[in-house]
Design an enzyme around this catalytic site. Sequence first.
Site, short mmCIF file in Angstrom:
data_model
loop_
_atom_site.label_atom_id
_atom_site.label_comp_id
_atom_site.label_asym_id
_atom_site.label_seq_id
_atom_site.Cartn_x
_atom_site.Cartn_y
_atom_site.Cartn_z
N HIS A 174 0.92 -1.33 0.07
CA HIS A 174 -0.11 0.04 -0.02
C HIS A 174 0.91 1.22 0.07
O HIS A 174 0.45 2.38 -0.47
CB HIS A 174 -0.79 -0.07 1.34
CG HIS A 174 -1.86 -1.19 1.19
ND1 HIS A 174 -1.70 -2.08 2.19
CD2 HIS A 174 -2.81 -1.38 0.63
CE1 HIS A 174 -2.83 -2.97 2.11
NE2 HIS A 174 -3.54 -2.70 1.14
N GLN A 212 -8.10 -7.99 -10.43
CA GLN A 212 -8.94 -6.85 -10.12
C GLN A 212 -8.57 -5.76 -10.66
O GLN A 212 -9.33 -4.89 -11.12
CB GLN A 212 -8.73 -6.80 -8.41
CG GLN A 212 -9.22 -5.34 -7.94
CD GLN A 212 -8.66 -5.21 -6.47
OE1 GLN A 212 -9.60 -5.82 -5.57
NE2 GLN A 212 -8.10 -4.45 -6.02
N SER A 230 1.11 -8.94 1.41
CA SER A 230 -0.32 -9.13 1.52
C SER A 230 -0.66 -8.79 2.89
O SER A 230 0.00 -9.43 3.66
CB SER A 230 -0.67 -10.42 0.84
OG SER A 230 -1.93 -10.74 1.16
O1 PAF Z 1 -7.55 -4.67 -3.15
C1 PAF Z 1 -8.40 -4.12 -2.23
O2 PAF Z 1 -7.83 -3.88 -0.89
C2 PAF Z 1 -9.76 -3.99 -2.34
O3 PAF Z 1 -10.40 -5.11 -3.15
C3 PAF Z 1 -10.33 -2.75 -2.87
C4 PAF Z 1 -9.88 -2.39 -4.20
C5 PAF Z 1 -9.87 -1.75 -1.56
C6 PAF Z 1 -11.89 -2.57 -2.75
O4 PAF Z 1 -12.45 -2.90 -1.58
#
Ligand code: PAF
Length: 282
Positions: free
Chosen positions: A37, A154, A186
Amino acid sequence: MQIIKSIDSLRQALAPLAKEGKRIGLVPTMGALHEGHGALIKASVSECDVTVVSVFLNPIQFGKNEDLDKYPKRLEADAKLAESIGADFVFAPSVAEMYPDGDPMTLVRDEQLEGMYCGAYRPGHFRGVLTVVSKLFLISGANDAFFGEKDYQQVFLIERMVKDLNFNIKIHRVKIVREESGLARSSRNEYLTEEERAQALGIYNGLKAAKAAYEAGERSVLKIRDIVVKSIVAARGVVQYVEVASQKTLQKCNGALGEEKAVILAAAFFGKTRLIDNMELN
Ligand code: PAF
């Protein structure tokens, strides 16, 4: 940095900034922030004038038997980390704020891919993701949004949704951040025991070996998949799926790989923890 919990307050905070022509970057997260992140926030801070990190554990993307209740929650630490990287706002709404009438009746779906790869084992997951991401785009009015390539399906689906529905937002893909060992960062790595953490390297090692085989000339999809499967099994993991897909369409590749760029997608359990990873074959 400000922590904002209501949709109205976020809109009020961002409206004047948007009016001044400031570029707003959004980093959607479910909290339990880690270096992966961090890389997304860093990218937003460097590309945009204002960075909003959303922290929302989205219940509608979790199945009944999944880890929603167990998912790590630590808003204060998340906010500190986001602030240390230069985020301006953390948007942390409650479930009632995001879904005041309970589960939404209007959902965003990808008809073609929602039931493939991760979606085959997590029914309803991707419509939950696409729905909440749409809401976050509309709430923030962001110009840019940042997603990690670890969740390859995603980010593909989000890019396609943006194109299909004409969202006025630029999607940035950020490369996978790995631990020194190679394990993809993760939030779920926290569930692993020390032994499982070592075993989990079976995915990365398999992907690396498969890529090396590809670079040495291997073009058989079956053989490439087999290298990854064997590596996971040898590490005592339980394979959920290993597939080779086109980077462009995310449709499965079969037979022999040709000119089209492909990606290996993998999901496996180590103990009770389900991990995903991928590697592009370029
Ligand atoms: O990847 C994630 O953490 C989630 O799937 C997201 C994109 C924040 C949507 O809740």
